[in-house]
Design a protein around this motif. Sequence first.
Motif, PDB file in Angstrom:
ATOM      1  N   GLU A   9       0.861  -1.135  -0.148  1.00 58.66           N
ATOM      2  CA  GLU A   9       0.000  -0.074   0.127  1.00 58.66           C
ATOM      3  C   GLU A   9       0.846   1.071  -0.065  1.00 58.66           C
ATOM      4  OE1 GLU A   9      -2.547  -3.385   1.602  1.00 58.66           O
ATOM      5  OE2 GLU A   9      -0.378  -2.544   2.061  1.00 58.66           O
ATOM      6  N   LEU A  10       1.809   1.081   0.570  1.00 60.80           N
ATOM      7  CA  LEU A  10       2.942   2.322   0.805  1.00 60.80           C
ATOM      8  C   LEU A  10       3.478   2.584  -0.600  1.00 60.80           C
ATOM      9  CD1 LEU A  10       4.428   4.185   2.752  1.00 60.80           C
ATOM     10  CD2 LEU A  10       6.225   2.435   2.753  1.00 60.80           C
ATOM     11  N   ARG A  11       3.809   1.551  -1.093  1.00 65.15           N
ATOM     12  CA  ARG A  11       4.632   1.896  -2.512  1.00 65.15           C
ATOM     13  C   ARG A  11       3.463   2.374  -3.582  1.00 65.15           C
ATOM     14  NH1 ARG A  11       5.347  -3.346  -5.596  1.00 65.15           N
ATOM     15  NH2 ARG A  11       4.429  -2.754  -7.335  1.00 65.15           N
ATOM     16  N   GLU A  12       2.451   1.617  -3.474  1.00 66.68           N
ATOM     17  CA  GLU A  12       1.148   1.967  -4.407  1.00 66.68           C
ATOM     18  C   GLU A  12       0.815   3.525  -4.428  1.00 66.68           C
ATOM     19  OE1 GLU A  12      -1.720  -0.975  -3.966  1.00 66.68           O
ATOM     20  OE2 GLU A  12      -0.819  -2.444  -5.282  1.00 66.68           O
ATOM     21  N   THR A  13       0.653   3.928  -3.034  1.00 64.80           N
ATOM     22  CA  THR A  13       0.187   5.377  -2.715  1.00 64.80           C
ATOM     23  C   THR A  13       1.123   6.219  -3.112  1.00 64.80           C
ATOM     24  OG1 THR A  13      -1.048   4.470  -0.869  1.00 64.80           O
ATOM     25  CG2 THR A  13      -0.386   6.709  -0.779  1.00 64.80           C
ATOM     26  N   PHE A  14       2.498   6.143  -2.670  1.00 65.01           N
ATOM     27  CA  PHE A  14       3.478   6.928  -3.192  1.00 65.01           C
ATOM     28  C   PHE A  14       3.806   7.040  -4.728  1.00 65.01           C
ATOM     29  CE2 PHE A  14       3.936   7.376   1.156  1.00 65.01           C
ATOM     30  CZ  PHE A  14       4.241   8.835   1.493  1.00 65.01           C
ATOM     31  N   GLU A  15       3.677   5.893  -5.294  1.00 67.28           N
ATOM     32  CA  GLU A  15       3.635   5.976  -6.706  1.00 67.28           C
ATOM     33  C   GLU A  15       2.505   6.732  -7.543  1.00 67.28           C
ATOM     34  OE1 GLU A  15       4.537   2.705 -10.232  1.00 67.28           O
ATOM     35  OE2 GLU A  15       5.734   2.639  -8.563  1.00 67.28           O
ATOM     36  N   ARG A  16       1.693   6.483  -6.970  1.00 66.53           N
ATOM     37  CA  ARG A  16       0.362   7.311  -7.383  1.00 66.53           C
ATOM     38  C   ARG A  16       0.350   8.772  -7.236  1.00 66.53           C
ATOM     39  NH1 ARG A  16      -4.047   8.637  -4.725  1.00 66.53           N
ATOM     40  NH2 ARG A  16      -3.913   7.316  -3.027  1.00 66.53           N
ATOM     41  N   PHE A  17       0.967   9.058  -6.184  1.00 68.90           N
ATOM     42  CA  PHE A  17       1.256  10.487  -5.949  1.00 68.90           C
ATOM     43  C   PHE A  17       2.206  11.159  -6.935  1.00 68.90           C
ATOM     44  CE2 PHE A  17       0.173  10.305  -1.173  1.00 68.90           C
ATOM     45  CZ  PHE A  17      -1.108  10.388  -1.293  1.00 68.90           C
ATOM     46  N   LEU A  18       3.388  10.484  -6.973  1.00 70.88           N
ATOM     47  CA  LEU A  18       4.336  10.792  -8.001  1.00 70.88           C
ATOM     48  C   LEU A  18       3.711  11.033  -9.258  1.00 70.88           C
ATOM     49  CD1 LEU A  18       7.429   8.435  -6.797  1.00 70.88           C
ATOM     50  CD2 LEU A  18       7.423  10.921  -6.524  1.00 70.88           C
ATOM     51  N   LYS A  19       3.057  10.153  -9.899  1.00 70.86           N
ATOM     52  CA  LYS A  19       2.444  10.006 -11.160  1.00 70.86           C
ATOM     53  C   LYS A  19       1.339  11.217 -11.289  1.00 70.86           C
ATOM     54  CE  LYS A  19       3.081   5.227 -12.267  1.00 70.86           C
ATOM     55  NZ  LYS A  19       2.430   3.948 -12.550  1.00 70.86           N
ATOM     56  N   GLU A  20       0.715  11.423 -10.389  1.00 70.07           N
ATOM     57  CA  GLU A  20      -0.369  12.691 -10.310  1.00 70.07           C
ATOM     58  C   GLU A  20       0.307  13.856 -10.401  1.00 70.07           C
ATOM     59  OE1 GLU A  20      -3.016  11.927  -6.923  1.00 70.07           O
ATOM     60  OE2 GLU A  20      -3.948  10.267  -7.905  1.00 70.07           O
ATOM     61  N   VAL A  21       1.558  14.157  -9.627  1.00 67.65           N
ATOM     62  CA  VAL A  21       2.113  15.394  -9.994  1.00 67.65           C
ATOM     63  C   VAL A  21       3.119  15.331 -11.202  1.00 67.65           C
ATOM     64  CG1 VAL A  21       3.882  16.733  -8.559  1.00 67.65           C
ATOM     65  CG2 VAL A  21       2.159  15.374  -7.436  1.00 67.65           C
ATOM     66  N   TRP A  42      12.279   5.484  -5.678  1.00 66.68           N
ATOM     67  CA  TRP A  42      12.004   5.846  -6.985  1.00 66.68           C
ATOM     68  C   TRP A  42      13.293   6.832  -7.364  1.00 66.68           C
ATOM     69  CZ3 TRP A  42       8.520   5.392  -3.248  1.00 66.68           C
ATOM     70  CH2 TRP A  42       7.452   4.684  -3.581  1.00 66.68           C
ATOM     71  N   LEU A  43      14.227   6.551  -8.326  1.00 68.12           N
ATOM     72  CA  LEU A  43      14.840   7.396  -9.008  1.00 68.12           C
ATOM     73  C   LEU A  43      14.018   8.037  -9.934  1.00 68.12           C
ATOM     74  CD1 LEU A  43      17.708   8.347  -9.798  1.00 68.12           C
ATOM     75  CD2 LEU A  43      17.737   6.447 -11.497  1.00 68.12           C
ATOM     76  N   LEU A  44      13.932   9.421  -9.850  1.00 72.51           N
ATOM     77  CA  LEU A  44      13.192  10.191 -10.710  1.00 72.51           C
ATOM     78  C   LEU A  44      14.032  11.221 -11.714  1.00 72.51           C
ATOM     79  CD1 LEU A  44      10.970  11.728  -7.776  1.00 72.51           C
ATOM     80  CD2 LEU A  44      10.566   9.750  -9.268  1.00 72.51           C
ATOM     81  N   HIS A  48      14.875  11.904  -6.466  1.00 69.90           N
ATOM     82  CA  HIS A  48      14.391  10.794  -6.064  1.00 69.90           C
ATOM     83  C   HIS A  48      13.676  10.876  -5.060  1.00 69.90           C
ATOM     84  CE1 HIS A  48      17.665  12.078  -2.893  1.00 69.90           C
ATOM     85  NE2 HIS A  48      17.060  11.225  -2.284  1.00 69.90           N
ATOM     86  N   LEU A  49      12.920   9.899  -4.538  1.00 66.84           N
ATOM     87  CA  LEU A  49      12.146   9.620  -3.506  1.00 66.84           C
ATOM     88  C   LEU A  49      12.513   8.285  -2.852  1.00 66.84           C
ATOM     89  CD1 LEU A  49       9.425  10.369  -1.474  1.00 66.84           C
ATOM     90  CD2 LEU A  49       8.179   8.915  -3.265  1.00 66.84           C
ATOM     91  N   LEU A  74       3.523  20.451  -4.887  1.00 68.08           N
ATOM     92  CA  LEU A  74       2.374  19.599  -5.075  1.00 68.08           C
ATOM     93  C   LEU A  74       2.285  18.290  -4.342  1.00 68.08           C
ATOM     94  CD1 LEU A  74       1.647  20.710  -8.953  1.00 68.08           C
ATOM     95  CD2 LEU A  74       0.520  21.551  -6.687  1.00 68.08           C
ATOM     96  N   PHE A  75       3.570  17.503  -4.471  1.00 71.88           N
ATOM     97  CA  PHE A  75       3.730  16.074  -3.738  1.00 71.88           C
ATOM     98  C   PHE A  75       3.482  16.149  -2.370  1.00 71.88           C
ATOM     99  CE2 PHE A  75       6.103  12.925  -2.112  1.00 71.88           C
ATOM    100  CZ  PHE A  75       5.772  11.713  -2.890  1.00 71.88           C
ATOM    101  N   ILE A  76       4.000  17.377  -1.715  1.00 75.33           N
ATOM    102  CA  ILE A  76       3.905  17.733  -0.333  1.00 75.33           C
ATOM    103  C   ILE A  76       2.206  17.843   0.051  1.00 75.33           C
ATOM    104  CG2 ILE A  76       4.486  19.143   1.617  1.00 75.33           C
ATOM    105  CD1 ILE A  76       7.203  19.007   0.289  1.00 75.33           C
ATOM    106  N   LEU A  77       1.648  18.706  -0.822  1.00 83.69           N
ATOM    107  CA  LEU A  77       0.306  19.152  -0.488  1.00 83.69           C
ATOM    108  C   LEU A  77      -0.462  17.713  -0.596  1.00 83.69           C
ATOM    109  CD1 LEU A  77      -0.314  22.252  -2.417  1.00 83.69           C
ATOM    110  CD2 LEU A  77      -0.104  21.861   0.178  1.00 83.69           C
ATOM    111  N   LYS A  78      -0.335  16.791  -1.660  1.00 87.51           N
ATOM    112  CA  LYS A  78      -0.862  15.498  -2.068  1.00 87.51           C
ATOM    113  C   LYS A  78      -0.675  14.661  -0.372  1.00 87.51           C
ATOM    114  CE  LYS A  78      -1.792  14.593  -6.345  1.00 87.51           C
ATOM    115  NZ  LYS A  78      -3.115  14.641  -6.244  1.00 87.51           N
ATOM    116  N   ILE A  79       0.370  14.598  -0.094  1.00 96.13           N
ATOM    117  CA  ILE A  79       0.775  13.885   1.327  1.00 96.13           C
ATOM    118  C   ILE A  79       0.028  14.538   2.402  1.00 96.13           C
ATOM    119  CG2 ILE A  79       2.588  13.176   3.123  1.00 96.13           C
ATOM    120  CD1 ILE A  79       4.531  12.974   0.673  1.00 96.13           C
ATOM    121  N   ALA A  80      -0.039  15.643   2.819  1.00 97.35           N
ATOM    122  CA  ALA A  80      -0.802  16.291   3.781  1.00 97.35           C
ATOM    123  C   ALA A  80      -2.083  16.186   3.857  1.00 97.35           C
ATOM    124  CB  ALA A  80      -0.315  17.775   3.804  1.00 97.35           C
TER     125      ALA A  80
END
Length: 88
Positions: A9-21, A42-44, A48-49, A74-80
């Motif tokens: 779930e951790l991986r899927e959630t953060f990968e989704r956030f990366l893609k959405e941003v 994730w190497l970006l 990286h994340l 934007l990524f930080i706002l998504k997490i929050a």
Amino acid sequence: MDYLHGAKELRETFERFLKEVDFTIVLFNEHHFTAQGYTCFWLLGESHLAIHTFPESGKSYVELSSCNKIKRDLFILKIAAQTNISIP
């Protein structure tokens, strides 16, 4: 969601956030430690994340390094907005 123990779930959630941003994901890798704990990164195209969990102390460490301030913010706002993770 249990961010300390739910590696999938951790991986899927953060990968989704990366893609959405719209971060550019170049590579993903992960390691499940034998006793406990999980590390993934994730190497970006923009840097990286990395996420490290420490179940024995009930903590996780999330680090986003990015040369793109707009995407980072934007990524930080998504997490929050979408998790129970506190942002310093």
